[in-house]
Design an enzyme around this catalytic site. Structure first.
Site, short mmCIF file in Angstrom:
data_model
loop_
_atom_site.label_atom_id
_atom_site.label_comp_id
_atom_site.label_asym_id
_atom_site.label_seq_id
_atom_site.Cartn_x
_atom_site.Cartn_y
_atom_site.Cartn_z
CG ASN A 1 -1.44 27.06 39.94
OD1 ASN A 1 -0.59 26.20 40.08
ND2 ASN A 1 -1.21 28.20 39.27
CE LYS B 1 -4.48 37.74 59.07
NZ LYS B 1 -4.40 36.86 60.27
N PRO C 1 0.39 39.14 33.20
CG PRO C 1 2.70 39.29 33.45
CD PRO C 1 1.43 39.55 34.18
CG ASP C 2 -0.73 34.93 27.62
OD1 ASP C 2 0.17 34.08 27.60
OD2 ASP C 2 -1.88 34.74 27.21
CB ILE C 3 4.79 34.04 30.45
CG1 ILE C 3 4.78 34.94 31.70
CG2 ILE C 3 6.22 33.62 30.09
CD1 ILE C 3 5.24 34.24 32.96
CG PHE D 1 2.44 22.17 29.46
CD1 PHE D 1 2.08 20.90 29.86
CD2 PHE D 1 3.75 22.41 29.07
CE1 PHE D 1 3.00 19.87 29.86
CE2 PHE D 1 4.68 21.38 29.07
CZ PHE D 1 4.30 20.11 29.46
CE LYS E 1 -2.70 31.65 26.08
NZ LYS E 1 -2.91 32.74 27.04
#
Length: 403
Positions: A213, A291, A308-310, A328, A346
């Site tokens: 991103n 590749k 994973p959702d840290i 955030f 969360k």
């Protein structure tokens, strides 16, 4: 925070002197009064007129200007200030400060002052790395002189490395920190352990391609630097970023979300965790070892799986859960609404929601506009630099945790 404060800015020689103009503007915006001393070498890069126009004050340069001496004198000039700032601080002026030389107005003012001094070094990487410069800097630090920077990057001379002067926003934060130290606020987070995640993650598709991103890591790095500056024992877990490691803390470099989670677990226990990293939500289910070729359809058949959702994992860490978990929410629409939903989903304590829609310039930019969302409600912060966001967040943390 700087209303009524008086800063004596000493501009020495170096191409980075142009940044002093922006620093003056930012100081004035914060309510500070700025007087400038311009060395002969500094005058090769910026003019007295430009410094005077921005500061609204006369610019001083000559030690033996009798009119100036009659008006205030070099001793009065240095002692009228709450803080002396040398930006840029060349290798030459650092050497003069170390030796106690007083052969021009700048060095005399520095020797005559009884006020705190902050230097922002700027020079060629070889000059910065030279044993003499490093010894001089160590001596000045032992005498209580504060430093900010230098940063790593490309230089006007064509070389790359440490020696770039810190950016005006970084120097401004260091000025605020130095003045806070006079009020006993610096070190407000001493005794706390902090964990910060920053930057993007790179999730490999094959040895050439990856999912990522647009995060630069500027906000996370600024938060980690501010926490360390205010006394917290800080670990920064950083995804791939072009930013230099902040001073005064431990930095762990990772590539993927899984590596980031492992590094966060290894850093526990901590009292504060700030998840500022823009972690990729998905990764390739089976990253290719060679590749992938577009002509055999393998890219079209790419299978993704969730990362994973840290933030959620740290919020549910049981006995090792930090006292304060902050996440955030980078959103492109319904920023506050989405942030509230993320807070509930969360299980963290705070969410800092911000707008990253096209045109916002948040990703990669120097500014941010935060909505602090807690169980008690929403606090809308005005637009400010990411360094200023980090400072405000540190104050909020100190207040909440009773420091």
């Amino acid at each position: 925070m700087l209303t009524g404060k008086r800063v004596l800015l000493i501009v020495s020689g170096g191409i980075a002197a142009y940044k002093s103009l922006e620093l003056i503007r930012r100081l004035k915006e914060k309510g500070a009064a700025v007087r400038c001393i311009l060395t002969k070498a500094g005058a090769q890069f910026v003019t007295p007129l430009s410094l005077s126009a921005l500061s609204g004050e006369k610019v001083y340069g000559e030690l033996f200007d009798l009119t100036d001496e009659a008006e205030m004198g070099h001793i009065q000039l240095s002692r009228d200030a709450d803080l002396l700032v040398v930006a840029p601080a060349s290798a030459d002026i650092l050497a003069k400060m170390t030796q106690g030389r007083a052969d021009d107005l700048a060095s005399t003012a520095l020797l005559a002052t009884d006020k705190p001094v902050l230097v922002a070094p700027a020079m060629n990487v070889r000059m910065w790395e030279h044993a003499a410069t490093q010894a001089n800097l160590a001596t000045l630090k032992a005498r209580g002189v504060a430093t900010v920077g230098p940063n790593e990057g490309d230089m006007a001379c064509g070389e790359y490395g440490f020696g770039r002067m810190a950016e005006p926003a970084e120097i401004l934060a260091a000025i605020e920190a130095a003045l806070n130290a006079r009020k006993g606020l610096l070190g407000a987070l001493s005794g706390l352990r902090a964990l910060v995640t920053s930057g993007p993650t790179h999730e490999p598709i094959d040895p050439v391609r990856y999912i990522a991103n647009r995060s630069s890591g500027k906000q996370g790095h600024a938060i980690a630097a501010a926490l360390a500056r205010h006394g917290a024992e800080t670990t920064l877990v950083s995804g791939p970023s072009q930013l230099p490691d902040p001073p005064g803390l431990k930095t762990v470099h990772v590539e993927t979300a899984q590596e980031m989670l492992a590094a966060c677990r290894a850093a526990l226990p901590v009292e504060v965790a700030v998840c500022a990293a823009a972690v990729a939500d998905w990764r390739a289910a089976n990253a290719a070892q060679q590749k992938l070729k577009k002509d055999n359809g393998s890219l079209a058949a790419l299978q993704l799986t969730q990362n994973p959702d840290i933030l959620a994992e740290l919020s549910a860490a049981g006995a090792q859960r930090p006292s304060l978990v902050i996440g955030f929410a980078a959103e492109t629409e319904k920023v506050v609404e989405q942030g509230r939903a993320k807070l509930a989903r969360k299980g963290c304590d705070w969410i800092l929601a911000n707008d990253v829609a096209p045109g916002s310039a948040t990703f990669g930019g120097d500014d941010n506009r935060i909505h602090l969302i807690t169980a008690e409600g929403v606090d809308d912060w005005p637009q400010m630099t990411k360094v200023e966001v980090a400072e405000r967040l540190c104050r909020q943390i100190a207040t909440t945790l009773g420091h």
